[in-house]
Scaffold this motif. Structure first.
Motif, PDB file in Angstrom:
ATOM      1  N   PHE A 118       0.904  -1.199   0.029  1.00 29.79           N
ATOM      2  CA  PHE A 118      -0.082  -0.095   0.042  1.00 29.79           C
ATOM      3  C   PHE A 118       0.729   1.173   0.056  1.00 29.79           C
ATOM      4  O   PHE A 118       0.373   2.141  -0.769  1.00 29.79           O
ATOM      5  N   VAL A 119       1.953   1.304   0.681  1.00 34.76           N
ATOM      6  CA  VAL A 119       2.861   2.449   0.742  1.00 34.76           C
ATOM      7  C   VAL A 119       3.337   2.628  -0.689  1.00 34.76           C
ATOM      8  O   VAL A 119       3.649   3.948  -1.111  1.00 34.76           O
ATOM      9  N   GLY A 120       3.971   1.549  -1.208  1.00 35.25           N
ATOM     10  CA  GLY A 120       4.433   1.778  -2.519  1.00 35.25           C
ATOM     11  C   GLY A 120       3.433   2.105  -3.545  1.00 35.25           C
ATOM     12  O   GLY A 120       3.595   3.211  -4.446  1.00 35.25           O
ATOM     13  N   ILE A 121       2.296   1.664  -3.515  1.00 31.99           N
ATOM     14  CA  ILE A 121       1.223   2.123  -4.409  1.00 31.99           C
ATOM     15  C   ILE A 121       0.923   3.371  -4.232  1.00 31.99           C
ATOM     16  O   ILE A 121       0.665   4.277  -4.985  1.00 31.99           O
ATOM     17  N   GLY A 122       0.522   3.932  -3.037  1.00 26.52           N
ATOM     18  CA  GLY A 122       0.205   5.064  -2.682  1.00 26.52           C
ATOM     19  C   GLY A 122       1.393   6.246  -3.106  1.00 26.52           C
ATOM     20  O   GLY A 122       0.836   7.207  -3.484  1.00 26.52           O
ATOM     21  N   SER A 123       2.488   5.796  -3.075  1.00 28.49           N
ATOM     22  CA  SER A 123       3.557   7.039  -3.661  1.00 28.49           C
ATOM     23  C   SER A 123       3.355   7.237  -5.167  1.00 28.49           C
ATOM     24  O   SER A 123       3.324   8.131  -5.591  1.00 28.49           O
ATOM     25  N   LEU A 124       3.222   6.096  -5.801  1.00 26.28           N
ATOM     26  CA  LEU A 124       2.949   6.036  -7.097  1.00 26.28           C
ATOM     27  C   LEU A 124       1.795   6.866  -7.718  1.00 26.28           C
ATOM     28  O   LEU A 124       1.809   7.676  -8.561  1.00 26.28           O
ATOM     29  N   LEU A 125       0.623   6.510  -6.922  1.00 26.32           N
ATOM     30  CA  LEU A 125      -0.478   7.543  -7.159  1.00 26.32           C
ATOM     31  C   LEU A 125      -0.204   8.808  -6.780  1.00 26.32           C
ATOM     32  O   LEU A 125      -0.861   9.650  -7.510  1.00 26.32           O
ATOM     33  N   PHE A 126       0.474   9.318  -5.698  1.00 25.67           N
ATOM     34  CA  PHE A 126       0.693  10.652  -5.427  1.00 25.67           C
ATOM     35  C   PHE A 126       1.277  11.331  -6.642  1.00 25.67           C
ATOM     36  O   PHE A 126       0.871  12.475  -7.145  1.00 25.67           O
ATOM     37  N   VAL A 127       2.614  10.752  -6.978  1.00 27.90           N
ATOM     38  CA  VAL A 127       3.205  11.288  -8.177  1.00 27.90           C
ATOM     39  C   VAL A 127       2.382  11.327  -9.470  1.00 27.90           C
ATOM     40  O   VAL A 127       2.559  12.214 -10.059  1.00 27.90           O
ATOM     41  N   ALA A 128       1.514  10.315  -9.554  1.00 26.15           N
ATOM     42  CA  ALA A 128       0.641  10.381 -10.861  1.00 26.15           C
ATOM     43  C   ALA A 128      -0.194  11.753 -10.861  1.00 26.15           C
ATOM     44  O   ALA A 128      -0.572  12.245 -11.776  1.00 26.15           O
ATOM     45  N   GLY A 129      -0.914  11.936  -9.599  1.00 26.19           N
ATOM     46  CA  GLY A 129      -1.718  12.943  -9.343  1.00 26.19           C
ATOM     47  C   GLY A 129      -1.137  14.113  -9.677  1.00 26.19           C
ATOM     48  O   GLY A 129      -1.615  15.192 -10.204  1.00 26.19           O
TER      49      GLY A 129
END
Length: 289
Positions: A118-129
């Motif tokens: 979840f931490v890894g995916i959350g970081s990628l989603l934040f960068v994408a946004g």
């Protein structure tokens, strides 16, 4: 560990995390005015959306795209703010690890695995946004400064513009965490796919209301953010649907599990023996009667 030891550990982890953020801030402060290999300076990247406006719609002293400083040392503080924000983003794996190291001893192995994912995916989603916001900001600025026509030009101060850009990046980045929150709640058993599917009309309406509040008063940013959130909501629904189907299938397999001592139905001899034994028992009862 005692409560005091936990507090000492927390203080240590926070201090190390803050130190890494400051190190990243120093790097961001330097990058603001200098090029990084083939990359332009951070100042050019930040002012890029503003400089993409037509020259007739913005101030161009000396023929260059510049923001306006209204207070002494305002540029220094803005450069420091941008540097710290960049340092917090670039070195997020480092300081997030400090919080992870603090809470990990209290988690089970399965919880640790999901937390890392979840931490890894959350970081990628934040960068994408944040990247989406960076490409949307010029469109929103062009729309907002176009109302005045030729009678007005846009003379933004450095503080107003940079705060506007950072808030847009922050709002878009946080908004992109929506599917992750939905999946986490689904896996925790708080909400099911059926409930999320039943709420989709109200959810879409709420997402566009949130987009209208989070973005400036221009329809382009609102529509882009609302549409992106709806797409992410749909992706999260598919993931929740797959998880619930897998969970129901496992539950059915457990409920339909046979008695290990019972003979298998696929063995015809067992069926014949069972039938013969039942007939013999019935015949014996009839004779006894």
């Amino acid at each position: 560990m005692s409560l005091v030891d936990h507090l000492y550990e927390l203080r240590h982890r926070l201090g190390v995390a803050l130190l890494w953020v400051l190190i990243g801030g120093v790097f961001g402060f330097w990058w603001f005015s200098n090029q990084l290999f083939v990359l332009p300076s951070l100042g050019d990247l930040i002012t890029g959306p503003y400089c993409s406006l037509p020259e007739s719609a913005r101030m161009t002293p000396n023929g260059e795209c510049q923001l306006m400083q209204t207070r002494p040392f305002e540029v220094f503080m803005l450069q420091l703010k941008v540097g710290l924000a960049l340092g917090a983003v670039l070195l997020s794996p480092v300081w997030l690890y400090q919080f992870w190291a603090f809470i990990a001893p209290g988690l089970h192995s399965k919880e640790r695995k999901f937390a890392r994912i979840f931490v890894g995916i959350g970081s990628l989603l934040f960068v994408a946004g944040a990247l989406l916001a960076y490409f949307v900001v010029p469109k929103g600025l062009t729309f907002m400064v176009g109302f005045g026509g030729d009678e007005f030009f846009t003379a933004l101060t450095g503080g107003e513009y940079i705060n506007f850009v950072l808030l847009m990046l922050l709002f878009f980045g946080i908004s992109f965490e929506l599917p992750l929150v939905m999946v986490m709640l689904n896996r925790a058993g708080v909400v099911s796919y059926a409930q999320l599917r039943g709420w989709w009309r109200g959810s879409v309406f709420a997402l566009f209301i949130f987009a209208a509040v989070a973005t400036p008063q221009d329809p382009i940013s609102m529509l882009v953010l609302g549409a992106a959130l709806c797409v992410l909501y749909s992706v999260a629904l598919l993931i929740c649907h797959s998880h619930d189907r897998s969970k129901e299938r496992k539950q059915r397999e457990q409920d339909s599990a046979e008695d290990p001592d019972a003979p298998s139905d696929v063995d015809p001899r067992a069926s014949e023996l069972s039938t013969t034994g039942t007939s013999s028992a019935t015949h014996g009862d009839d004779e006894a009667t």
